[in-house]
Design a protein around this motif. Sequence first.
Motif, mmCIF file in Angstrom:
data_model
loop_
_atom_site.group_PDB
_atom_site.id
_atom_site.type_symbol
_atom_site.label_atom_id
_atom_site.label_comp_id
_atom_site.label_asym_id
_atom_site.label_seq_id
_atom_site.Cartn_x
_atom_site.Cartn_y
_atom_site.Cartn_z
ATOM 1 N N GLY A 386 76.661 66.797 11.349
ATOM 2 C CA GLY A 386 77.256 67.760 10.443
ATOM 3 C C GLY A 386 78.767 67.638 10.416
ATOM 4 N N LYS A 387 79.399 68.535 9.686
ATOM 5 C CA LYS A 387 80.849 68.519 9.578
ATOM 6 C C LYS A 387 81.477 68.757 10.945
ATOM 7 C CE LYS A 387 84.672 70.603 7.026
ATOM 8 N NZ LYS A 387 85.065 71.653 6.064
ATOM 9 N N ASP A 388 82.490 67.949 11.268
ATOM 10 C CA ASP A 388 83.191 68.034 12.547
ATOM 11 C C ASP A 388 82.261 67.801 13.733
ATOM 12 O OD1 ASP A 388 85.609 68.575 11.282
ATOM 13 O OD2 ASP A 388 85.194 70.726 11.226
ATOM 14 N N ARG A 389 81.161 67.146 13.492
ATOM 15 C CA ARG A 389 80.233 66.792 14.565
ATOM 16 C C ARG A 389 80.147 65.277 14.673
ATOM 17 N NH1 ARG A 389 78.170 71.199 17.686
ATOM 18 N NH2 ARG A 389 78.572 73.040 16.425
ATOM 19 N N PHE A 390 79.835 64.807 15.874
ATOM 20 C CA PHE A 390 79.779 63.371 16.120
ATOM 21 C C PHE A 390 78.504 63.033 16.875
ATOM 22 C CE2 PHE A 390 84.164 64.427 15.505
ATOM 23 C CZ PHE A 390 84.718 63.334 14.853
ATOM 24 N N LEU A 391 78.027 61.827 16.657
ATOM 25 C CA LEU A 391 76.867 61.343 17.392
ATOM 26 C C LEU A 391 77.371 60.703 18.682
ATOM 27 C CD1 LEU A 391 73.803 61.171 17.166
ATOM 28 C CD2 LEU A 391 74.057 58.899 16.167
ATOM 29 N N PRO A 449 81.907 52.916 15.474
ATOM 30 C CA PRO A 449 81.714 53.338 14.078
ATOM 31 C C PRO A 449 82.233 54.757 13.843
ATOM 32 C CG PRO A 449 79.697 52.395 15.005
ATOM 33 C CD PRO A 449 80.640 52.587 16.139
ATOM 34 N N GLU A 450 82.683 55.018 12.633
ATOM 35 C CA GLU A 450 83.119 56.374 12.288
ATOM 36 C C GLU A 450 81.949 57.345 12.439
ATOM 37 O OE1 GLU A 450 85.762 57.143 8.904
ATOM 38 O OE2 GLU A 450 85.761 54.974 8.566
ATOM 39 N N GLY A 451 82.268 58.542 12.902
ATOM 40 C CA GLY A 451 81.227 59.543 13.106
ATOM 41 C C GLY A 451 80.481 59.380 14.413
ATOM 42 N N THR A 452 80.906 58.392 15.201
ATOM 43 C CA THR A 452 80.257 58.097 16.481
ATOM 44 C C THR A 452 81.301 58.097 17.586
ATOM 45 O OG1 THR A 452 78.559 56.737 15.435
ATOM 46 C CG2 THR A 452 78.958 56.343 17.763
ATOM 47 N N VAL A 453 80.949 58.603 18.750
ATOM 48 C CA VAL A 453 81.812 58.541 19.926
ATOM 49 C C VAL A 453 80.969 58.073 21.108
ATOM 50 C CG1 VAL A 453 83.448 60.301 19.164
ATOM 51 C CG2 VAL A 453 81.400 60.996 20.427
#
Length: 486
Positions: A386-391, A449-453
């Motif tokens: 979701g918004k401001d959330r990361f996998l 990758p973007e959206g991933t940490v």
Amino acid sequence: MRCSYCSLACQFDVDTDDIGIIGINYQKGRLCARGCANEILLKDGRRLSYPILENLSARWNDAIMKVAEAIRRYKGKIGITVGAEVTIDEFELIKGLSQTLGAKIYPFNLEGGFGFSYRLEGVEPGSVTELRKVSRLVTISDVFSVGPVLAKEILDFRLRKETRHYHIDSLPSRVHHFADETFSLNTGDEVRSLIDFARENPVIKDLRDHPGLIIASANPGRFTDPIGYSLAVQYLARTIKAKIIFIAPNLGWPGDGNLDELFALIKKGDIKLVLNFGDEIFNFRERIKGVRLITTSSFKVETRRNWVILPVPVNCEKKGRIPGIDGDITIEGTTPPSGVYPIEKIISLLGEELKISIKPAMVRREVFVDEAFLHDRITGSKSKTGKDRFLLFGFSNPLNFRDLYDYPIILLVNPRDLVRLRLSDYNETDVSSRDYRVEVMVRRNSMIPEGTVAIATDSLRTWRLFNITGGFLTPSEVRIWKGRST
């Protein structure tokens, strides 16, 4: 003596004098941070050398009587949990205890011990020495961080003429810089990506035409479907007719159920007593509220009134067999402190008190499956955030091992995400799941990758950020908070 903190089982000596332990001596270069941790653990002033009953020190006789009393009281509502660091001999005896009591085993396989839990027909395990005979090497995931001593063997392989090294991964690692070619897996959909690689990538012809070896690491928290990943690696090995070396921080154990089921049974009240062998359970205190806990531990821990803590040796003090990449290895161990009992002796005393015979049970550590089982797992299960959330994924950093070293927990973040979060390299911030938060140091990494940490799973403090799926740590959705500049 051998280090049992990963399946490489490096050999070292313990140097002593009249006073006690001086240090450890490794003849073949340098031990990794996990191996060096053996010296810290042997000298640690927090070592537990007496049982704990109701937050007070107690005698062994009283502790065994208390444990036996609890087993009689909660018969039929007992669950047994086993950590990844027990020896084969210990697990066989624990299995015998579970069969005698009629209790199920729920293993902690959180650290990635799934390499050959499920086997495809026609796949054979390899050994490190085979690197000297083959001309093609495939590494999958971060094999250097999980088994650092492999670096020398791989470098020696690279120095030979007419060799090729291919690396496959979904996240960045130091292995990228050593390989002749690197191939990326889709983050969160590693199983399908690896199967597609085995079927369609042009490099497969080169791998089929030359003798090769696959070295794959089982990093906790790195794969959405750990068992599917293991089978996909085996599918690749069978496709190119190569042997596999699976490197895991610790090998897991087969059980009668998984942690998801255990926590659900505790919540329903069907489990009233947990007999635990290992330290992993202390990371899930909130999930075992309301049950009586009887557990082994090598160190003093913050206890609850209804807990019983029994002191046991640390890994390098144990004797017996441990799983290794080349088969079972016998370790000799060293003498533990006075008042510390091995698990075998504890179970023996418990059998005498309960007046029951507890014998080791043979353990089937592998299950053979067919390709249909593998293809059923190819679901493309990449999570949406979701918004401001990361996998959140896991990576291995031995410097965070058990938080023994004064080293910050690193969170790898894509540079664009850093800008969006208004964070900079080396900033401190918090990463949080639904009910847990950990302080981390942010490091930029353009290969994420973007959206991933990605966060170091060697620190036990990070485990609660992850999902537990089938007893394994798997990626989860987290939030990253703006931090303070350092």
